[in-house]
Enzyme design. Structure first.
Site, short mmCIF file in Angstrom:
data_model
loop_
_atom_site.label_atom_id
_atom_site.label_comp_id
_atom_site.label_asym_id
_atom_site.label_seq_id
_atom_site.Cartn_x
_atom_site.Cartn_y
_atom_site.Cartn_z
N LYS A 34 0.81 -1.22 0.00
CA LYS A 34 0.00 0.00 0.00
C LYS A 34 0.85 1.27 0.00
O LYS A 34 0.61 2.18 -0.80
CB LYS A 34 -0.91 -0.01 1.23
CG LYS A 34 -1.72 1.25 1.41
CD LYS A 34 -2.39 1.28 2.78
CE LYS A 34 -1.36 1.47 3.88
NZ LYS A 34 -1.98 1.66 5.20
N THR A 35 1.85 1.34 0.89
CA THR A 35 2.65 2.56 1.02
C THR A 35 3.35 2.89 -0.29
O THR A 35 3.44 4.06 -0.70
CB THR A 35 3.68 2.42 2.14
OG1 THR A 35 3.00 2.13 3.37
CG2 THR A 35 4.49 3.69 2.32
N ASP A 221 -5.30 7.95 4.04
CA ASP A 221 -4.85 6.59 4.34
C ASP A 221 -5.58 6.06 5.57
O ASP A 221 -6.07 6.84 6.39
CB ASP A 221 -3.34 6.60 4.57
CG ASP A 221 -2.75 5.20 4.63
OD1 ASP A 221 -3.44 4.24 4.23
OD2 ASP A 221 -1.60 5.07 5.08
N GLU A 222 -5.65 4.74 5.71
CA GLU A 222 -6.30 4.08 6.85
C GLU A 222 -7.71 4.63 7.06
O GLU A 222 -8.13 4.94 8.18
CB GLU A 222 -5.46 4.27 8.12
CG GLU A 222 -4.03 3.78 8.03
CD GLU A 222 -3.90 2.26 8.00
OE1 GLU A 222 -4.94 1.57 8.00
OE2 GLU A 222 -2.76 1.76 7.98
N GLN A 252 -9.22 -4.58 8.71
CA GLN A 252 -8.28 -4.13 9.73
C GLN A 252 -8.82 -2.91 10.49
O GLN A 252 -8.05 -2.14 11.05
CB GLN A 252 -6.93 -3.79 9.08
CG GLN A 252 -6.27 -4.99 8.41
CD GLN A 252 -4.88 -4.67 7.89
OE1 GLN A 252 -3.96 -4.41 8.66
NE2 GLN A 252 -4.72 -4.69 6.59
N ARG A 604 0.46 -10.18 10.80
CA ARG A 604 1.75 -9.54 11.10
C ARG A 604 2.90 -10.51 10.81
O ARG A 604 4.06 -10.08 10.70
CB ARG A 604 1.83 -9.15 12.59
CG ARG A 604 0.82 -8.13 13.12
CD ARG A 604 0.70 -6.92 12.25
NE ARG A 604 -0.40 -7.07 11.30
CZ ARG A 604 -0.56 -6.33 10.22
NH1 ARG A 604 0.31 -5.39 9.93
NH2 ARG A 604 -1.59 -6.53 9.41
#
Length: 737
Positions: A34-35, A221-222, A252, A604
């Site tokens: 994503k980043t 974002d998020e 998430q 994770r």
């Protein structure tokens, strides 16, 4: 150069990165790059000259993420990236509010109250109203006010629509007074940084028009973790151009306790019917086994966007499963597994993370890691900027810019001690409230309310703060901070070479000054004033900390692990009532958030994932039998390996019968299990949980025992003084009970 990087993306990533005009939602699964996509999209817009850096706004979950994205963009397009308005909602809009402060009745030097400041103010109000703070807990009232602000409910609206019992009636009364105090103190709390943006846009259409046309492109974002206030701000800003791109993963969304609303991302396409949808479904982080196992859990949620997360990496190891008879044995097995993986896979401590649902679970894990001599670090401890001495230093600096800051005045008016006691302070506060004056105005006119030594001391304090104001106006941030902290008397008070605790605090303040100097000398900071420095640290969170290079096992809650990745991850305490939490079991929405937490925890892991549970767990002093978490049952069995067995399990054991009276069982203390060698005449028989008395620190509770018998150390929590580590043979502790 941009084109070369775009060629390295998969088709879905490239489509998202090259999206230009119109609304869009990028559904970015865990580990989907994503980043990289967000960075390239911003660089793409700038390199194609579709917008200048000043016309883009990028809102991230942490300031650390924003800095990393800006650094990457700068390597692609050059120094233009430094002009990008990037950061969290709070950091970006706090800058806007300072520019437009007068439109809201504030000055540009307003203070930003953190949670401790807010709770302190509310505690003062509760006391003034003669309320029982055990019944009307300031922290609970603060949290309720915060929730109201997140949903843009003003004090008057709260009073009109939300009073259902005596507690909410009291909350409404406190809310009114609290908000008036903030305004009078020229201060905003964290929630106000969002609320006041909405107030600004609603009350000043000309300013709304200004910022709608200033920012042509908005990227968030998020988005799954945004609250209602953030949603409203974004909707208003994007109303003209509708060039809004939101990025997130509904699977998430784990911050409802902070006011996050998952409906924001679920309903984005309803808000913008013409929005394009891009799905980043390939997970580059985890093995296919881990990805599929996590998918088999999250697919049990009803409220979710359709997507197919997959991994093209090798299958990898099956999911490990650890079952301990108790939480102590569970912790020991986890540590055994870490040692085994380190040897077999040639891994370092930093490759491991142990995740848990609640902070209280860390104790047994810490004990097991210490016994195994494995270094570890617990994340989520006290931030540097929340230490008392740093809060004191910041209070002085805030007063130099905003003398109306009531919380800062109360914090340092008698630190170091200058003869202004509680009685004098109460007189000043009473005079302020009775005459509807700001506390600083009363201090400037203290001759009307005080006399003798009290007046002299308060007058000297006023002169001191006035000199600080002059320093802040006429010198650089660092020189002003250095002068203020030295002149305040703080350094002299803390510099006590024979007192290790005080010297530690002294070093912290010196480190703080070093931080001001680094900020002042950092060429990346366009504005290097004292005000800019205070604004930056006021918005600092634990998630913004730089990662350290030390080799340690990471221990943290699942919430704290979001955005991180590790070679091998252990998710412990997989039991009904613990994970998922018992309070979530009778509510589908809460249960689905717990399941999303489980999904976050599982994803994770890059190469190895282990889930663990205890058959019995100590709760509130009783050893209780547990049931395996429903999330364990939801993992497709084909992805789970055999249970991990410790060496102790391989020996013949006596079957454990359920006790008739669980309350009769008590935890085994560290003292009871220690070797029985003679520890010396000065070493008392002390166990964890004992109340002890020290000739200097007073009474405290033993929270931990460490070290071999001849050098046994006790970690004792002394109220008001914190935890102290004492060598038993020298400490002369007396057991009180």
């Amino acid at each position: 150069m941009i084109d070369e990087y775009l060629e390295g993306l998969n088709a879905a990533q490239r489509a998202a990165a090259t999206h230009t005009d119109g609304p869009a939602i990028i559904i970015a699964g865990a580990g989907s790059g994503k980043t990289r996509v967000l960075t390239l999209r911003l660089a793409y817009l700038l390199s194609r000259r579709l917008a200048s850096p000043f016309q883009l706004m990028a809102l991230t979950f942490t300031n650390k993420a924003a800095k990393e994205m800006r650094r990457r963009i700068e390597t692609l397009i050059g120094s233009d990236a430094r002009s990008l308005p990037m950061g969290t909602f709070h950091s970006v809009f706090s800058r806007v509010l300072r520019i437009e402060a007068d439109a809201l009745g504030y000055t540009s030097s307003f203070s930003i109250y953190d949670e401790e400041d807010s709770e302190s103010q509310i505690r003062t109000i509760v006391k003034e109203l003669n309320l029982d703070d055990k019944r009307f807990k300031p922290r609970v009232i603060k949290n309720n006010i915060s929730k109201a602000k997140n949903f843009l409910v003003s004090p008057s609206e709260f009073s009109a629509r939300h009073i259902i019992d005596e507690f909410t009636e009291t909350t409404a009364k406190v809310y009114h007074i609290y908000q008036n105090r903030l305004q009078r103190s020229n201060a905003m709390d964290f929630d106000d940084l969002l609320v006041n943006m909405v107030v600004l846009f609603n009350s000043r259409p000309d300013l709304l028009h200004k910022y709608q046309h200033k920012y042509r492109y908005l990227m968030i974002d998020e988005y799954q973790d945004t609250n209602h206030a953030q949603y409203v701000i974004a909707k208003k800003l994007a109303a003209v151009h509708e060039n809004i791109v939101v990025v997130g993963d509904d699977s998430q969304s784990i911050y409802s306790f902070r006011g996050a609303t998952i409906e924001n991302i679920l309903n984005f396409s309803k808000d913008y019917p013409d929005a394009k949808t891009y799905k980043l479904e390939q997970n580059y982080r985890s093995t296919s086994t881990i990805v599929e196992a996590a998918n088999s859990v999250i697919e049990n949620n009803v409220k979710r966007l359709p997507k197919n997360i997959f991994s093209l990496k090798e299958e990898g190891d099956l999911i490990g499963l650890i079952v301990g008879e108790t939480e102590v044995q569970e912790a020991e097995k986890v540590v055994d597994s870490i040692r085994e993986q380190k040897l077999r896979r040639n891994l370092n401590n930093k490759d491991f993370a142990i995740l848990y649902r609640t902070n209280a679970q860390s104790r047994t894990l810490e004990d097991a890691l210490r016994r195994a001599s494995i270094p570890y670090k617990v994340f989520g401890g006290m931030s540097f900027y929340r230490r008392k001495e740093i809060k004191d230093a910041v209070a002085y600096l805030r007063l130099a810019l905003n003398p109306y800051d009531e919380e800062s005045i109360k914090r340092v008016i008698n630190y170091p001690a200058r003869g202004i006691g509680n009685t004098t302070m109460e007189r000043l506060l009473q005079a302020a409230y009775e005459n509807n004056l700001r506390l600083w105005d009363v201090i400037l006119r203290s001759d009307r309310y005080l006399s003798g030594r009290s007046w002299s001391a308060v007058n000297a304090f006023a002169a001191l703060i006035t000199s600080f104001q002059n320093a802040a106006l006429n010198t650089s941030a660092y020189l002003a901070a250095e002068y203020i902290i030295k002149a305040s008397g703080m350094l002299e008070d803390l510099h006590q070479p024979k007192d290790f605790e005080m010297m530690d605090r002294y070093e912290n303040v010196m480190e703080f000054l070093d931080g001001v100097k680094e900020f002042t000398e950092n060429p990346d900071n366009e504005v290097r004033s004292l005000s800019a420095f205070l604004n930056e640290i006021a918005l600092y969170t634990d998630a913004d900390k730089d990662e350290e290079s030390d080799d340690y096992v990471s221990l943290m809650t699942i919430h704290a692990s979001k955005g991180l990745e590790f070679h091998s991850v252990f998710v412990v305490g997989m039991e009904e009532g613990l994970f998922p939490l018992s309070m979530s079991l009778d509510n589908r929405e809460s249960l689905e958030e717990e399941r999303r937490l489980c999904y976050v925890a599982m994803t994770r892991a890059k190469e190895k994932l282990t889930l663990s549970q205890a058959k019995r767990r100590m709760r509130y002093g009783n050893l209780e039998f547990t049931e395996p978490s429903r999330f364990l049952d939801e993992v497709n069995p084909k992805y789970i390996g055999t249970k991990t067995r410790s060496a102790a399990e391989k020996k013949p054991t006596i079957p454990v019968e359920p006790p008739r009276n669980l309350k009769a069982l008590k935890p085994i203390s560290a003292a009871a299990t220690a070797p029985s060698e003679n520890l010396g005449a000065n070493t008392p028989d002390i166990a964890v949980g004992h109340t002890v008395e020290h000739d200097r620190f007073g009474r405290g509770i033993v929270v931990r025992l460490d070290g071999p018998p001849e050098d046994r150390r006790a970690v004792v929590d002394f109220p008001g003084r914190g935890e102290k580590t004492l060598l038993l043979r020298y400490a002369k502790l007396v057991v009180v009970q």
